[in-house]
Design a protein around this motif. Sequence first.
Motif, mmCIF file in Angstrom:
data_model
loop_
_atom_site.group_PDB
_atom_site.id
_atom_site.type_symbol
_atom_site.label_atom_id
_atom_site.label_comp_id
_atom_site.label_asym_id
_atom_site.label_seq_id
_atom_site.Cartn_x
_atom_site.Cartn_y
_atom_site.Cartn_z
ATOM 1 N N GLU A 28 0.828 -1.197 0.000
ATOM 2 C CA GLU A 28 0.000 0.000 0.000
ATOM 3 C C GLU A 28 0.863 1.248 0.000
ATOM 4 O O GLU A 28 1.924 1.280 0.604
ATOM 5 N N TYR A 110 -8.011 1.695 -1.994
ATOM 6 C CA TYR A 110 -7.169 0.522 -2.187
ATOM 7 C C TYR A 110 -7.757 -0.710 -1.507
ATOM 8 O O TYR A 110 -7.776 -1.791 -2.086
ATOM 9 N N ASP A 111 -8.229 -0.569 -0.276
ATOM 10 C CA ASP A 111 -8.769 -1.711 0.452
ATOM 11 C C ASP A 111 -9.970 -2.323 -0.276
ATOM 12 O O ASP A 111 -10.133 -3.542 -0.315
ATOM 13 N N THR A 112 -10.799 -1.486 -0.856
ATOM 14 C CA THR A 112 -11.943 -1.981 -1.611
ATOM 15 C C THR A 112 -11.468 -2.747 -2.838
ATOM 16 O O THR A 112 -11.968 -3.830 -3.142
ATOM 17 N N GLU A 114 -8.642 -4.247 -3.201
ATOM 18 C CA GLU A 114 -8.037 -5.493 -2.737
ATOM 19 C C GLU A 114 -9.115 -6.538 -2.423
ATOM 20 O O GLU A 114 -8.973 -7.712 -2.756
ATOM 21 N N SER A 115 -10.212 -6.108 -1.805
ATOM 22 C CA SER A 115 -11.283 -7.061 -1.481
ATOM 23 C C SER A 115 -11.965 -7.565 -2.755
ATOM 24 O O SER A 115 -12.378 -8.724 -2.813
#
Length: 161
Positions: A28, A110-112, A114-115
């Motif tokens: 990240e 980014y987290d979205t 990645e999921s």
Amino acid sequence: MSAVHRLVTLFLVVALVVTSTGPALAQESQTSSDEMKALLDEGVALYNENVDQLDVSFAESFIAGKTVNVYIEDGDETHVFSAVVEDDMQIADVKTGPNPDASIRITTDYDTLESISSSSDPLGVVEQAIRDDRIRVTGEKGNLVDQTIWTLANIIKGLLF
């Protein structure tokens, strides 16, 4: 699936899922826009090769002929890309950075991404992220018509989900 979900899924499954895959995103805040752009280009090419197999008629009045800016928050950075959705629903002219002529704005983080990329059901994750406002579509600043359209679409989405 509502027209708003389909529209966003159409663009995001290509742009976001492919952007979020690959080793370039393993760390990240250290992903360069050039690395993300290369992955995005691959996804757009795949989408364009297969667009004739998708029923995109529902989205044409919302997005055909429009320019879209996609904002991806990545730690302390925000990566921005723009693309043109042509009248035949092909995605063209993908560039790093915002396009001042864009009328639609898609935001996520980014987290979205990645999921989405790690899911066995990426479409379902995109739909849930839209419902949760982790992926948000609005009119780009200064574009009153698209701001109004997407404000109404988001209100309706909020009432339905």
